[in-house]
Scaffold this active site. Structure first.
Site, PDB file in Angstrom:
ATOM      1  N   GLY A  31      -4.084 -50.886   4.471  1.00  0.00           N
ATOM      2  CA  GLY A  31      -4.458 -52.294   4.650  1.00  0.00           C
ATOM      3  C   GLY A  31      -3.945 -53.177   3.525  1.00  0.00           C
ATOM      4  N   LEU A  33      -2.265 -55.885   3.917  1.00  0.00           N
ATOM      5  CA  LEU A  33      -0.873 -55.837   4.369  1.00  0.00           C
ATOM      6  C   LEU A  33      -0.004 -56.914   3.729  1.00  0.00           C
ATOM      7  CD1 LEU A  33      -1.643 -55.177   8.128  1.00  0.00           C
ATOM      8  CD2 LEU A  33      -1.040 -53.495   6.370  1.00  0.00           C
ATOM      9  N   GLY A  36       6.121 -55.770   2.653  1.00  0.00           N
ATOM     10  CA  GLY A  36       6.628 -54.390   2.691  1.00  0.00           C
ATOM     11  C   GLY A  36       6.171 -53.694   3.971  1.00  0.00           C
ATOM     12  N   HIS A  37       4.858 -53.785   4.257  1.00  0.00           N
ATOM     13  CA  HIS A  37       4.340 -53.175   5.491  1.00  0.00           C
ATOM     14  C   HIS A  37       5.014 -53.801   6.712  1.00  0.00           C
ATOM     15  CE1 HIS A  37       0.678 -52.682   2.783  1.00  0.00           C
ATOM     16  NE2 HIS A  37       0.948 -51.442   3.145  1.00  0.00           N
ATOM     17  N   GLU A 148      10.218 -46.636   0.774  1.00  0.00           N
ATOM     18  CA  GLU A 148      10.770 -45.933  -0.395  1.00  0.00           C
ATOM     19  C   GLU A 148      10.093 -46.364  -1.690  1.00  0.00           C
ATOM     20  OE1 GLU A 148      15.016 -46.373  -0.408  1.00  0.00           O
ATOM     21  OE2 GLU A 148      15.250 -44.679   0.960  1.00  0.00           O
ATOM     22  N   LYS A 149       9.291 -47.424  -1.645  1.00  0.00           N
ATOM     23  CA  LYS A 149       8.552 -47.848  -2.842  1.00  0.00           C
ATOM     24  C   LYS A 149       7.762 -46.659  -3.413  1.00  0.00           C
ATOM     25  CE  LYS A 149       5.706 -50.524  -5.428  1.00  0.00           C
ATOM     26  NZ  LYS A 149       4.671 -49.582  -5.754  1.00  0.00           N
ATOM     27  N   ARG A 187      -1.338 -53.959  -4.833  1.00  0.00           N
ATOM     28  CA  ARG A 187      -2.039 -54.082  -6.124  1.00  0.00           C
ATOM     29  C   ARG A 187      -1.477 -55.209  -6.996  1.00  0.00           C
ATOM     30  NH1 ARG A 187      -2.063 -48.004  -5.562  1.00  0.00           N
ATOM     31  NH2 ARG A 187      -4.221 -47.287  -5.774  1.00  0.00           N
TER      32      ARG A 187
END
Ligand code: PAF
Length: 291
Positions: A31, A33, A36-37, A148-149, A187
């Site tokens: 979650g 979001l 990236g998501h 890929e993060k 984050r």
């Protein structure tokens, strides 16, 4: 968009779609979001007939001293975002659905899961392997989309899927970055203004390390110099800076072609991770030198 929170409903819906020969793409998330998501989701939508997203903040992948309680959560906003993105199915399993009382099985992926992040975050990869294995069994997707993060997570999940003969294809998607290079992460909202200014220097230092390694072929000295540079640039602590084999994440050998540079560093209480691929294929001697 359908929203389900238990396995029976999930299977009923997916069973209908698979019965109609629909291909299923799956994006697991915790979650909060972000872009990236959304990049994983839009690729899944392009490549599959139906896209399922899960939101589950998985307690098993956090150690007791980590940020499970304060991990960013905003389910209402996430539902709006996913609906707008034309996701077909959102799976939000309840804790007791995912981890039934009395369950005993554990999944660990040693070696590749023990190094780098595994040294500093003891529960991370056994927790990730467990929840992703369960989600793949529950959803049964044709394709799984991962960023890929979290490069080591991608490697651990690849190993687990291969070891357990799970017949899902894994698609790795490039890291999405802010304009200044900072890798997008849920984050990042916790960074202070001053930390936010320093944060992109992690990516900058990775890029400079790639160049230095390309010139010298010396991964250990490059990693040491880069660690020092990060501290000079304002990072409080560097957990690791590793130039390694992009498949095993172990030491580079004379024939290694896929090289990855990964780092984890702290800004106050915020731990940032990032990685890049070394695109140049080096012709190195057995001594590790490319001269
Ligand atoms: O990368 C994440 O968000 C999580 O680790 C994952 C893969 C959803 C498992 O909880």
């Amino acid at each position: 968009m359908k929203v389900v929170s238990n396995i029976a409903e999930l299977r009923a819906l997916l069973g209908k779609w698979v019965g109609n020969s629909s291909s299923i793409g799956f994006v697991p998330t915790m979650g909060a979001l972000h872009k990236g998501h959304l990049s994983l989701i839009s690729r899944s939508i392009k490549e599959n007939d139906k896209t399922c997203v899960s939101i589950f903040v998985n307690p098993k992948q956090f150690s007791p001293d980590e940020d499970f309680d304060i991990y960013p959560r905003d389910l209402d906003q996430d539902i709006l975002t996913l609906d707008g993105a034309k996701v077909d199915l959102l799976y939000v399993p309840r804790l007791e659905e995912m981890y039934k009382p009395g369950s005993l099985t554990v999944i660990t992926v040693p070696v590749i899961g023990d190094i780098l992040e595994g040294v500093y975050r003891k529960n991370l990869f056994s927790g990730v392997a467990m929840v992703v294995a369960k989600l793949l069994i529950q959803v049964g997707p044709h394709r799984l989309y991962l960023g890929e993060k979290d490069y080591q997570q991608l490697c651990v999940i690849r190993q687990m899927v291969d070891d357990l003969d799970i017949s899902t294809d894994i698609l790795a998607c490039a890291t999405i970055r802010e304009k200044d290079g900072l890798a997008i992460s849920s984050r990042n909202v916790r960074l202070s203004d001053q930390q936010r200014e320093v944060a992109p220097l992690l990516h900058q230092t990775l890029l400079e390390a790639a160049e230095a390694f390309d010139n010298t072929g010396d991964e250990l000295v490059t990693a040491e110099n880069s660690t020092r540079k990060l501290v000079e640039r304002g990072f409080d602590k560097v957990d690791y800076f590793s130039i390694c084999d992009g498949l095993t994440l172990g030491a580079i050998g004379p024939k290694t072609e896929n090289i990855r540079i990964l780092a984890a560093a702290w800004l106050g209480n915020n731990r940032l991770i990032d990685n890049i691929a070394l695109s140049t294929i080096l012709t190195r001697t057995a001594g590790g030198n490319n001269n």
